[in-house]
Design a protein around this motif. Structure first.
Motif, PDB file in Angstrom:
ATOM      1  N   LEU A   1     -59.296  29.572   9.610  1.00 42.00           N
ATOM      2  CA  LEU A   1     -57.904  28.714   9.855  1.00 42.00           C
ATOM      3  C   LEU A   1     -58.133  27.600   9.266  1.00 42.00           C
ATOM      4  CD1 LEU A   1     -56.396  27.822  11.961  1.00 42.00           C
ATOM      5  CD2 LEU A   1     -58.132  27.097  13.545  1.00 42.00           C
ATOM      6  N   THR A   2     -57.379  27.856   7.987  1.00 43.35           N
ATOM      7  CA  THR A   2     -56.543  26.498   6.990  1.00 43.35           C
ATOM      8  C   THR A   2     -55.282  25.721   7.678  1.00 43.35           C
ATOM      9  OG1 THR A   2     -55.474  27.885   5.992  1.00 43.35           O
ATOM     10  CG2 THR A   2     -57.761  27.379   5.229  1.00 43.35           C
ATOM     11  N   PHE A   3     -55.229  24.976   6.760  1.00 42.56           N
ATOM     12  CA  PHE A   3     -54.276  23.716   7.130  1.00 42.56           C
ATOM     13  C   PHE A   3     -52.676  24.705   7.326  1.00 42.56           C
ATOM     14  CE2 PHE A   3     -56.221  19.952   5.925  1.00 42.56           C
ATOM     15  CZ  PHE A   3     -56.680  19.367   7.140  1.00 42.56           C
ATOM     16  N   ALA A   4     -52.846  25.450   5.870  1.00 44.06           N
ATOM     17  CA  ALA A   4     -51.151  26.417   6.015  1.00 44.06           C
ATOM     18  C   ALA A   4     -51.330  26.999   7.285  1.00 44.06           C
ATOM     19  CB  ALA A   4     -51.398  26.942   4.347  1.00 44.06           C
ATOM     20  N   VAL A   5     -52.361  28.159   7.226  1.00 47.45           N
ATOM     21  CA  VAL A   5     -52.830  29.273   8.492  1.00 47.45           C
ATOM     22  C   VAL A   5     -52.133  28.629  10.095  1.00 47.45           C
ATOM     23  CG1 VAL A   5     -54.199  31.337   9.319  1.00 47.45           C
ATOM     24  CG2 VAL A   5     -54.014  30.721   6.751  1.00 47.45           C
ATOM     25  N   ALA A   6     -52.714  27.562  10.140  1.00 48.13           N
ATOM     26  CA  ALA A   6     -52.555  26.779  11.481  1.00 48.13           C
ATOM     27  C   ALA A   6     -51.134  25.937  11.104  1.00 48.13           C
ATOM     28  CB  ALA A   6     -53.216  25.498  11.940  1.00 48.13           C
ATOM     29  N   LEU A   7     -51.093  25.797  10.398  1.00 49.43           N
ATOM     30  CA  LEU A   7     -48.811  25.192  10.163  1.00 49.43           C
ATOM     31  C   LEU A   7     -48.490  26.554  10.254  1.00 49.43           C
ATOM     32  CD1 LEU A   7     -49.356  22.440   7.291  1.00 49.43           C
ATOM     33  CD2 LEU A   7     -48.379  21.894   9.582  1.00 49.43           C
ATOM     34  N   ARG A   8     -48.229  27.629   9.765  1.00 48.46           N
ATOM     35  CA  ARG A   8     -47.568  28.852  10.225  1.00 48.46           C
ATOM     36  C   ARG A   8     -46.883  29.035  11.734  1.00 48.46           C
ATOM     37  NH1 ARG A   8     -50.490  31.232   6.108  1.00 48.46           N
ATOM     38  NH2 ARG A   8     -49.381  30.336   4.323  1.00 48.46           N
ATOM     39  N   SER A   9     -48.651  28.717  11.969  1.00 43.35           N
ATOM     40  CA  SER A   9     -48.394  29.268  13.641  1.00 43.35           C
ATOM     41  C   SER A   9     -47.953  27.822  14.577  1.00 43.35           C
ATOM     42  CB  SER A   9     -49.900  29.634  14.198  1.00 43.35           C
ATOM     43  OG  SER A   9     -50.670  30.832  13.668  1.00 43.35           O
ATOM     44  N   ILE A  10     -47.670  26.674  13.805  1.00 46.74           N
ATOM     45  CA  ILE A  10     -47.488  25.644  14.694  1.00 46.74           C
ATOM     46  C   ILE A  10     -45.767  25.528  14.570  1.00 46.74           C
ATOM     47  CG2 ILE A  10     -46.648  22.771  14.609  1.00 46.74           C
ATOM     48  CD1 ILE A  10     -50.274  22.962  13.678  1.00 46.74           C
ATOM     49  N   VAL A  11     -45.432  26.032  13.735  1.00 46.65           N
ATOM     50  CA  VAL A  11     -44.393  26.049  13.871  1.00 46.65           C
ATOM     51  C   VAL A  11     -42.836  26.721  14.824  1.00 46.65           C
ATOM     52  CG1 VAL A  11     -41.669  26.537  12.612  1.00 46.65           C
ATOM     53  CG2 VAL A  11     -43.846  24.963  11.605  1.00 46.65           C
ATOM     54  N   ARG A  12     -44.106  27.501  15.397  1.00 49.17           N
ATOM     55  CA  ARG A  12     -43.710  28.465  16.762  1.00 49.17           C
ATOM     56  C   ARG A  12     -43.781  28.242  18.091  1.00 49.17           C
ATOM     57  NH1 ARG A  12     -45.841  32.531  12.452  1.00 49.17           N
ATOM     58  NH2 ARG A  12     -47.546  33.032  13.569  1.00 49.17           N
ATOM     59  N   GLN A  13     -44.690  26.639  17.423  1.00 56.07           N
ATOM     60  CA  GLN A  13     -44.934  26.135  18.997  1.00 56.07           C
ATOM     61  C   GLN A  13     -43.594  25.122  19.420  1.00 56.07           C
ATOM     62  OE1 GLN A  13     -48.280  26.113  21.345  1.00 56.07           O
ATOM     63  NE2 GLN A  13     -48.068  28.320  20.441  1.00 56.07           N
ATOM     64  N   ASP A  14     -43.104  25.128  19.224  1.00 54.69           N
ATOM     65  CA  ASP A  14     -41.692  25.002  19.357  1.00 54.69           C
ATOM     66  C   ASP A  14     -41.898  23.089  19.646  1.00 54.69           C
ATOM     67  OD1 ASP A  14     -39.418  23.294  19.571  1.00 54.69           O
ATOM     68  OD2 ASP A  14     -39.788  24.004  21.617  1.00 54.69           O
ATOM     69  N   PRO A  15     -43.203  22.032  18.045  1.00 59.17           N
ATOM     70  CA  PRO A  15     -42.757  21.026  18.060  1.00 59.17           C
ATOM     71  C   PRO A  15     -41.953  19.875  17.853  1.00 59.17           C
ATOM     72  CG  PRO A  15     -43.743  21.650  16.400  1.00 59.17           C
ATOM     73  CD  PRO A  15     -43.153  22.887  16.880  1.00 59.17           C
TER      74      PRO A  15
END
Length: 561
Positions: A367-381
């Motif tokens: 769970l790196t910054f890059a991996v987490a960021l890819r999923s974050i975008v799908r969370q509609d922030p």
């Protein structure tokens, strides 16, 4: 009810909640020996200083300063040392009419009455801190040794083999070792330290506290206790005490001296054992307000304007320990409304904030910054905060997020604002992406603030005013600067607390043109200054002229010096 005014003062000052008051009242019913103020300190609900200040405010008592305790006993031999130690009382002065004493609890009628009967004179009670009274009693009646020396007396240990884990665990759980670690943490809280450094060497164990950015040494446990002390800290942080070959990171949550503290623990193997650094995160003392942090004038206006934009990237740069995280959290607090969804990826999560979704990065499980960021975008922030831009992949995803309508906040390790541009280009980010997404870059450093109680003014020398061009910060009259002196309020340091000196580079069209032309950082900074940007050094000089800090402090933290 006794102590009404004391409890009311503590609650008014926000030092004691209603639920905490009920807790202490329940404990008081089963405790005859200890007074209510003693219980407040013992249960960790209030610090000694909180209780003493509340007595001063509520009961109009005078507080005794540490320097005012006499070195010789002032009370007759008929008053037993056991009585003085039990109720934390010490004699200050005696004459024909009355006896003046310092007490931890000057409102205890039984103690004041008993003391008056034993001496046969009226008692004038003043307020003293529990630990200061006990230390002064040791000086008057004992051998004048430090608390650490007394704890060491109870320490019995042989040399322990590194493989003898069970014996090490037992030692780490024994009272003297627990007391030594607690005393170190207590000293750190009392001095408002940000870090504790515990460093083993061949012949000694060093303990240093970082107070307002400067390290200072304190009493340390004996070298023979090194393994037990470090094991105690590792047990508290839920680390593997058997692993001494690799670095480890953990957290400790403690309540001490009336404060709830979140401690970050880092251990690394060195030549003579493990070196441990504990970062103290005091939520009560963390001010997330831009003006209190040192932001003012055009810099604050420009930064707030950029923060109000719906999308783009804002970068905060500076070396480790320059206050980047605090500024980041202050920005998040400003943005944190019910209309916005905010998600952060941090390593580690330093402050937990209500209403913000915070993710702890865990590189060991992928769970790196890059991996987490890819999923974050799908969370509609609406707002994304990245703890640090460490690599090109993270920077690219941040850019993509900014291009698709998100506001992105992140940090970089560079020396100045213009250096943030070249850092991203060096990473491999294309200049056209950088200029179309980055809205502004903030650089900052922390300088110590002068103690308001003891700073001394002096008129700046005409040559100094001319050399540093200080006249631009004060249009008329003599330029008065201040120097540190040192007093009880600031622990004889001359400084108390820290604040940021900053430079903010907004991404204007002329700056974008220079970036597209691959101009170096120096040219970008020169243009930004022409457009009205104060450099870190100039912002520091401005605060020197305002009497907030000293010239030496600004020189210490800025490269222009």
């Amino acid at each position: 009810m006794a102590y009404e005014s004391l409890l009311h003062t503590l609650q008014t000052k926000g030092k004691l909640s209603a639920s905490e008051l009920k807790k202490v009242e329940r404990v008081k019913k089963g405790s005859i020996a200890e007074s209510l103020p003693q219980l407040l300190v013992k249960l960790g609900l209030c610090s000694e200083l909180d209780v003493a200040d509340a007595f001063v405010e509520a009961g109009h008592f005078e507080k005794v300063q540490p320097d005012n305790y006499p070195l010789e006993p002032q009370l007759p031999a008929s008053v037993s040392l056991r009585f003085l130690k039990q109720y934390h009382i010490i004699g200050l002065h005696q004459d024909d009419s009355a006896v003046t004493v310092a007490m931890m609890d000057p409102e205890d009628p039984f103690v004041v009455g008993s003391l008056g009967l034993a001496i046969g004179k009226p008692i004038i009670a003043k307020v003293g801190l529990l630990s200061e009274i006990d230390t002064a009693l040791e000086v008057q009646y004992g051998e004048g040794r430090s608390q650490m020396d007394k704890i060491v007396d109870g320490l019995t240990m042989d040399d322990i083999g590194e493989e003898d884990l069970e014996h090490l665990k037992d030692l780490a759980s024994e009272a003297p070792v627990i007391k030594m670690v607690n005393l170190i943490m207590q000293r750190a809280i009392e001095t408002k330290a940000s870090d504790i450094h515990i460093e083993p060497f061949e012949q000694s164990l060093k303990v240093r506290l970082r107070v307002d950015g400067v390290l200072q040494e304190i009493d340390a446990p004996p070298v023979k206790s090194t393994a037990a002390v470090i094991s105690r800290i590792k047990i508290m942080a839920k680390l593997n005490i058997a692993e001494r070959r690799l670095p480890q990171d953990g957290r400790i949550k403690v309540q001490m001296l009336g404060k709830e503290l979140d401690l970050r623990v880092s251990s690394i193997p060195t030549m003579y054992g493990e070196s441990v650094v504990i970062r103290l995160l005091d939520k009560e003392n963390t001010v997330l307000d831009f003006r209190a942090l040192g932001f003012a004038g055009i810099h604050l206006e420009r930064f707030l304007d950029v923060l109000a934009l719906p999308h783009g990237i804002i970068l905060i740069t500076g070396p480790t320990g320059s206050g980047k995280s605090t500024t980041m959290y202050a920005a998040l607090k400003q943005l944190n409304t019910s209309a916005r969804k905010i998600i952060t990826v941090e390593d580690p999560v330093e402050y937990q904030m209500e209403g913000i979704n915070q993710i702890q990065a865990k590189p060991q499980i992928g769970l790196t910054f890059a991996v987490a960021l890819r999923s974050i975008v799908r969370q509609d922030p609406d707002v994304i905060m990245i703890g640090e831009m460490r690599d090109l992949e993270t920077a690219r995803i941040a850019v993509q997020s900014a291009l698709t309508g998100h506001l992105v906040l992140s940090t970089l390790h560079t020396n100045d604002a213009a250096g943030g541009v070249t850092r991203l280009l060096d990473m491999g980010l294309e200049e056209y992406l950088l200029t179309s997404t980055v809205n502004g870059i903030l650089a900052q450093r922390l300088v110590r603030k002068l103690c308001g109680a003891c700073k001394v003014p002096y008129v700046a020398d005409a040559q100094l005013v001319e050399d540093l061009r200080l006249r631009r910060f004060a249009a008329e009259g003599e330029i008065v600067l201040y120097k540190p002196v040192g007093c009880l309020a600031c622990n004889n340091m001359g400084y108390r607390g820290r604040m940021a000196i900053i430079e903010f580079l907004p991404m204007t069209d002329p700056v974008r043109k220079l970036i597209m032309a691959h101009e170096e950082a120096g040219a970008i900074q020169k243009l930004a200054v022409a457009e009205g940007m104060q450099t870190l050094y100039e912002n520091g000089l401005d605060k020197v002229v305002q009497g907030v800090t000293t010239l030496e402090e600004v020189m210490r933290v800025t490269s222009e010096a």
